[in-house]
Each structure stands twice: as structure tokens, then as C-alpha cells.
Design a protein around this motif. Structure first.
Motif, PDB file in Angstrom:
ATOM      1  N   UNK B  85       0.850  -1.193   0.000  1.00  0.00           N
ATOM      2  CA  UNK B  85       0.000   0.000   0.000  1.00  0.00           C
ATOM      3  C   UNK B  85       0.881   1.237   0.000  1.00  0.00           C
ATOM      4  N   UNK B  87       1.811   5.099  -1.730  1.00  0.00           N
ATOM      5  CA  UNK B  87       0.953   6.168  -2.237  1.00  0.00           C
ATOM      6  C   UNK B  87       0.834   6.051  -3.751  1.00  0.00           C
ATOM      7  N   UNK B 183      -2.434   7.944  -4.095  1.00  0.00           N
ATOM      8  CA  UNK B 183      -3.503   7.591  -3.191  1.00  0.00           C
ATOM      9  C   UNK B 183      -3.451   8.448  -1.944  1.00  0.00           C
ATOM     10  N   UNK B 186      -6.396   6.226   3.387  1.00  0.00           N
ATOM     11  CA  UNK B 186      -6.975   4.924   3.071  1.00  0.00           C
ATOM     12  C   UNK B 186      -7.498   4.286   4.341  1.00  0.00           C
ATOM     13  N   UNK B 238      -1.924  -7.145   2.717  1.00  0.00           N
ATOM     14  CA  UNK B 238      -1.489  -5.775   2.482  1.00  0.00           C
ATOM     15  C   UNK B 238      -0.164  -5.531   3.180  1.00  0.00           C
ATOM     16  N   UNK B 239       0.704  -4.786   2.524  1.00  0.00           N
ATOM     17  CA  UNK B 239       1.980  -4.415   3.128  1.00  0.00           C
ATOM     18  C   UNK B 239       1.992  -2.902   3.273  1.00  0.00           C
ATOM     19  N   UNK B 240       2.063  -2.431   4.499  1.00  0.00           N
ATOM     20  CA  UNK B 240       2.153  -0.996   4.740  1.00  0.00           C
ATOM     21  C   UNK B 240       3.603  -0.674   5.026  1.00  0.00           C
ATOM     22  N   UNK B 241       4.193   0.184   4.197  1.00  0.00           N
ATOM     23  CA  UNK B 241       5.597   0.522   4.414  1.00  0.00           C
ATOM     24  C   UNK B 241       5.684   1.875   5.070  1.00  0.00           C
TER      25      UNK B 241
END
Lengths: 242, 242
Positions: B85, B87, B183, B186, B238-241
Motif C-alpha cells: 500500500x 501512495x 492515493x 486509506x 497488504x503491506x504498509x511501508x
DNA sequence: TGAAGTTGTCTAGTATCATAGACAACTTGG
DNA sequence: CCAAGTTGTCTATGATACTAGACAACTTCA
């Protein structure tokens, strides 16, 4: 026929109706305080028997999400905790910002040994000694998530006792001289709660959970702790900012 | 007794066992190709009848997650799509990076009118004309998510036709002169799939989904499109970095 | 070859799920 | 007060879910 037309999914019809209504509440079709449609009308929209609707409403009522008033109607009462996923996120701040009282509760701590997976996350060798901390976090009296946290037992000797005393990961790290830290890559998945977590989160079996795996780093990028958290999906929504 | 000891959750026992095994596969306790424990052993660990375990395994087998071999054992076969995920995220790039073929499929488009909620997200007035696009995205032939997308009908006249032709949101925006976009905030939640999405995602009823609400902006921060996406939780993480 | 361990199939009994219909108890609004 | 609309409770019936036990069919390995 008595079951749903499609192949059986292992989920009871009343449960699907309950989830549908709950989704309606969550996404705003029904606001807090609103009156739901009558049982007969709900039964028609979902094409089920009124008794099935009553079972669904009873389940929601038991969880405190709706309240039935005889002769009048069934009314909504509920809300989700907004949980921003920034690199610098503190549970207590999020809950406080929602006007609720944050709590932490220790379930247990134990010595453990790093699997290959954990070792990679923490930048250690497989087999390195770890401290495992199992804890619950609550907003007011509602359990929000259970977390399993691992730290190097060599870098943080006695971490279990320190957490038991402070009940806060931030304070624990402070105790070892870590003044600030950031969340690194975070994995989010959804699943169904297992029996152990269900009891801890005060959730009925079969409810969805958000599963979050994350590793915190210090400001130099060195991994400090890695966490495996299970959130009650019905009580929280994650906000990813860009 | 016949049901679980705790109050009934509306989820069948075999389904809980199936979910438990699937979770074991997802988090690596059982790797692809591994042999699962025998049915008798699984029955003991979950404290259910062997027939119940067989029901669970049959369900997993039908979804292609395990494969039973008579006289030998039951073996694993599956994997989740990693979905970062950032931007600047493009579905096709993510799927391509996984070595799979991305596809888009249009379900329907329609004219719509902005609710207060949608108007706020898109920076329009309530009641402003919108184009609504309902679409599915697939990796190889597996449906990953269904999305409902809204755009201003005034800024993007005929957007429905353009999407039908290009099957790509990126190309649609290009068509209107938008060269790049990001993006914005979210929101991620989990829920249970409803009947409509279940059919579209080829999921059995009652399975968990990841619900993502996001608004894309141009480089000046002006909102372009807002999306409500439902992902099959079992097919994605989902991978949030940071 | 034979024993141990595996999945596949059958019968049977009990509890829960879902349906259906009827009526009681209560609230609201005219 | 009365009629319409609501939730609450009862009885009854058929389909599933879960348990229990037994044995067949097949694979693996010594």
C-alpha cells in the motif's frame, strides 16, 4: 428448502443476516440511535423467515450493538475506533484522541527461541534467545487487540518483568534507553478469530479479525521488537495516510 | 454434546477447523507441499470428531488449498498475493511483480448522484452528478477484489465508456489528461463477504474480506476518484511501508 | 509379505438450524 | 379508545451439523 440456496458455507443464515445488519451500521446506512426496519421487512429483504431475523437481532443485541423495544422497534447503538497507521503510532494516543481510556493487560511472558522467520525480522541469528510477551489492549473496558511481541533477550534482559510493571511497550523501551522508535513494514491480513483469542477479545467464535504483523525500529533502522497483533475487526478501522 | 461448548457463534465447527488449518498455511506453519497431520491427529487437536475434520479438509480441497491422497496423507498447495500500500500503487504492477497476469473486468457503470459523504471525499457539492464504475480485478484467473469507483461526471464525461474500453483506471485518467496521481488517506476494515460480492469473487459465503476505502488525488492534491474495494482476504495480504 | 498408518465410506443417534403459522403483549398515532 | 404496527412466545416439522463406531481401500516401510 431450509438452508441457503448456494452450497453450504459453514455459516448459519442468521449469522449472515446479523453481519449484513452490522455492515449497514458500520458503513452508515444505519446511524447510532436509528430505528432499524421491522423484523418482517428485514425478513423480506434477506428472504428468510422472521424467526431467523430474530435470531440475528438477538445476537446483535447480546453484543450491545442493537437494542429491541417491544411494540416500538429495534434501535442501533455502536461505533468503531479509528486507528491511524502512521510510522509513529502509540495506542494510548489513539484511544485518548477518541475520548476513551486506554488500558494494557499482560497475559503472560515467556522465554522463547528465534525461528528463522523471527530472527530475520529482528536481525538476529536463528535460535537466539527471545522474550515473548502476550498482552491485550483495551479502550475503556472493550478489548481492541491481542498482541504477541518478541524482543531479543540479550538486548532487553528481563523485558517481561519490565512490561509487567509498566504495561506499556513505549515505557519498556524507554527503560532500556530507547527514546524513540518507528514502525517499519507492516503486513495486514484478515482472518477468523480462534478460540483462544476469542476468549481474550471477548468475541464470539467465527468473527473476523484484522491480523497485523509489524516490526519497530530505532531511528537508525535497527530492529527492536516484532509484533503479531490480532484486532477485533468490528471494533476498529485502520487509516493509512499517505 | 454436539456443538461447541461455548455459546453458538453461527459458524459451523468444520468451518472453524478449516479456517484454523488455512491460517496455519497462511502464516507458514505448513508450507506448500507439506503433509498435514493425519485426520485423527487434527481431530484430537481441535477436539472434534474425525468426520468434522474430513468436512473441513473437503472444503479446503474444493478450494484447491489442499489435496488428499488416499493411504498417504493430505498435502498443502497455496499462496497469498502481497499487496503493498504505497501512495503510488498500480494493481497491474503488483500482480506482474508476482509473476502473474493482471486482468480487469467491468461489471457495470451507471450515472449516480453524490451523497454528502461522496461529495466530501471528491470535493464536490452533495447532489453533484457522478459516474459509478463497478469492476473486478484478477490475477491470472483468480478474482482478487471488486471495486466501486466514483468520479465526477462533469470532470470526466463518458468515463464509463472509457473504462469499458481501457479496463484500467490509470489509462482512463490518462485519457482526460491526468498524467500521475497518488492515493490519499486509506481506510481498511474487515468484514464478511455478502452474497453479491461472493459470486463476483468466486468466494463461498461467510468468508472474510478486506474492505478498503481510498481517494486518489492529482499531484496538486485535488481529489480525482474515490473507491470502495472489497478484497478476498484469503488471496491477498497488504503491506504498509513506512 | 505383512503390519502400521493413512484416507474413504457406511450406519445411526442427538442437537441445532431454518421454516411455518398463530397469537400475546406492547407502543404509537389518529 | 382503537387500529395498525411492533416485538415476544409458543408449537410443530424437515433439513443439516456433529458425534460415534466399524470397516474397506490404499500407501509406506521394514
Amino acid at each position: 428448502m431450509s438452508m441457503q440456496d448456494t452450497a453450504s458455507s459453514g455459516v448459519a443464515l442468521w449469522r449472515l443476516v446479523a453481519d449484513g445488519i452490522e455492515r449497514g451500521i458500520a458503513d452508515g446506512r444505519f446511524a447510532a440511535g436509528d430505528k432499524l426496519p421491522g423484523e418482517v421487512e428485514i425478513a423480506e429483504t434477506y428472504r428468510v423467515n422472521r424467526h431467523t431475523v430474530r435470531r440475528a437481532l438477538a445476537a446483535l443485541a447480546e453484543r450491545g450493538i442493537v437494542r429491541a423495544e417491544r411494540g416500538s422497534g429495534t434501535y442501533v447503538e455502536a461505533q468503531r475506533l479509528a486507528y491511524p497507521l502512521r510510522s509513529r503510532t502509540r495506542f494510548s494516543e489513539i484511544v485518548g484522541a477518541d475520548g476513551r481510556e486506554p488500558h494494557g493487560r499482560l497475559i503472560e511472558t515467556s522465554e522463547d527461541v528465534a525461528t528463522r522467520e523471527l530472527a530475520r525480522e529482528l536481525g538476529l541469528k536463528a535460535g537466539a534467545p527471545l522474550v515473548r510477551i502476550e498482552a491485550i489492549r483495551l479502550a475503556d473496558r472493550t478489548p481492541i487487540c491481542v498482541s504477541t511481541t518478541w524482543l531479543s533477550a540479550e538486548l532487553f534482559p528481563g523485558a517481561g518483568e519490565v512490561f509487567a510493571a509498566t504495561r506499556s511497550m513505549t515505557k519498556l523501551l524507554e527503560h532500556y534507553g530507547v527514546r524513540d522508535y518507528r514502525r517499519g513494514a507492516t503486513r495486514i491480513t484478515a482472518g477468523i478469530v480462534d478460540a483462544t483469542d476469542a476468549a481474550r477479545l471477548d468475541l464470539p467464535l467465527g468473527r473476523p479479525i484484522l491480523v497485523v504483523d509489524a516490526t519497530d525500529h530505532d531511528l537508525d533502522g535497527k530492529p527492536l521488537v516484532t509484533k503479531h497483533s490480532r484486532f477485533a475487526a468490528e471494533r476498529v478501522e485502520f487509516l493509512v495516510e499517505s
